[in-house]
Design a protein around this motif. Structure first.
Motif, short mmCIF file in Angstrom:
data_model
loop_
_atom_site.label_atom_id
_atom_site.label_comp_id
_atom_site.label_asym_id
_atom_site.label_seq_id
_atom_site.Cartn_x
_atom_site.Cartn_y
_atom_site.Cartn_z
N GLY A 41 -0.46 0.60 -15.30
CA GLY A 41 -1.63 0.37 -16.13
C GLY A 41 -1.32 -0.37 -17.42
N LEU A 42 -0.05 -0.52 -17.78
CA LEU A 42 0.35 -1.32 -18.95
C LEU A 42 0.44 -2.77 -18.47
CD1 LEU A 42 1.42 -1.72 -21.85
CD2 LEU A 42 3.69 -1.10 -20.99
N THR A 43 -0.54 -3.58 -18.85
CA THR A 43 -0.64 -4.93 -18.32
C THR A 43 -0.01 -5.98 -19.21
OG1 THR A 43 -2.83 -5.21 -19.31
CG2 THR A 43 -2.74 -4.36 -17.04
N HIS A 44 0.22 -5.66 -20.48
CA HIS A 44 0.84 -6.61 -21.40
C HIS A 44 1.48 -5.84 -22.55
CE1 HIS A 44 1.45 -10.35 -23.62
NE2 HIS A 44 1.03 -9.70 -24.69
N ILE A 45 2.66 -6.28 -22.96
CA ILE A 45 3.30 -5.69 -24.14
C ILE A 45 4.05 -6.79 -24.87
CG2 ILE A 45 5.37 -4.93 -22.92
CD1 ILE A 45 5.22 -2.38 -24.77
N GLU A 46 3.86 -6.81 -26.16
CA GLU A 46 4.49 -7.82 -27.01
C GLU A 46 4.84 -7.14 -28.33
OE1 GLU A 46 2.80 -11.81 -29.27
OE2 GLU A 46 1.89 -11.18 -27.37
N VAL A 47 6.00 -7.45 -28.89
CA VAL A 47 6.41 -6.86 -30.15
C VAL A 47 6.75 -7.98 -31.12
CG1 VAL A 47 8.05 -5.32 -31.30
CG2 VAL A 47 7.32 -4.83 -28.96
N GLY A 48 6.11 -7.97 -32.29
CA GLY A 48 6.37 -8.98 -33.31
C GLY A 48 7.04 -8.37 -34.52
N LEU A 49 7.96 -9.13 -35.10
CA LEU A 49 8.67 -8.69 -36.31
C LEU A 49 8.17 -9.51 -37.49
CD1 LEU A 49 12.29 -8.55 -34.84
CD2 LEU A 49 10.52 -6.78 -34.84
N ASP A 50 7.87 -8.84 -38.58
CA ASP A 50 7.31 -9.51 -39.76
C ASP A 50 8.30 -10.51 -40.35
OD1 ASP A 50 5.35 -9.78 -41.97
OD2 ASP A 50 7.05 -9.02 -43.14
N VAL A 51 7.79 -11.67 -40.70
CA VAL A 51 8.61 -12.68 -41.37
C VAL A 51 8.08 -13.00 -42.77
CG1 VAL A 51 9.43 -13.74 -39.22
CG2 VAL A 51 7.35 -14.60 -40.31
N SER A 52 7.00 -12.35 -43.17
CA SER A 52 6.41 -12.66 -44.47
C SER A 52 7.22 -12.09 -45.63
CB SER A 52 4.98 -12.12 -44.55
OG SER A 52 4.98 -10.70 -44.65
N ASP A 53 7.85 -10.95 -45.41
CA ASP A 53 8.62 -10.26 -46.45
C ASP A 53 7.81 -9.92 -47.70
OD1 ASP A 53 11.03 -9.96 -45.06
OD2 ASP A 53 11.64 -12.00 -45.56
N VAL A 54 6.48 -9.82 -47.59
CA VAL A 54 5.70 -9.33 -48.72
C VAL A 54 5.81 -7.82 -48.75
CG1 VAL A 54 4.13 -11.31 -48.78
CG2 VAL A 54 3.55 -9.33 -47.38
N ASP A 55 5.74 -7.23 -49.92
CA ASP A 55 6.01 -5.80 -50.05
C ASP A 55 4.99 -4.90 -49.38
OD1 ASP A 55 3.96 -6.29 -51.85
OD2 ASP A 55 4.87 -5.17 -53.49
#
Length: 108
Positions: A41-55
């Motif tokens: 039932g898990l049809t999509h998974i994506e993990v993003g890492l922040d690159v903005s470095d704002v606090d």
């Protein structure tokens, strides 16, 4: 609600140094992406890492889609998901979540 559902989670992670933060982010990404193909039932998974470095930014975002609300509920207690949560332990210090139905594409 019986149609597909999107599950988005953002975390702030525990880290004292930039190197610890980078390692923590990579650990979350690796563990969650390891769930691909292992949960019905898990049809999509994506993990993003922040690159903005704002606090005020979160460190990691999980973007996932499930075939139904029932599939999302099953994921919450699935042994592989629970294993990932256990491996992450208290690495997460803040968690934000949004679940919403995915609208069907309009017909032409």
């Amino acid at each position: 609600m019986s149609g597909p559902i999107r599950h988005i989670v953002m975390w702030r992670l525990r880290a004292e140094t930039a190197a610890e933060r980078a390692a923590a982010r990579l650990k979350v990404k690796t563990l969650f992406e390891g769930l691909k193909g292992s949960i019905d039932g898990l049809t999509h998974i994506e993990v993003g890492l922040d690159v903005s470095d704002v606090d005020y930014a979160c460190d990691v975002v999980l973007f996932s889609e499930f075939a139904s609300s029932a599939a999302l509920r099953a994921y919450a207690s699935h042994p592989e998901h629970l294993r990932v949560r256990e491996e992450l332990g208290d690495l997460r210090i803040g968690r934000f979540q949004v679940d919403y139905p995915i609208a069907a594409a309009p017909r032409a």
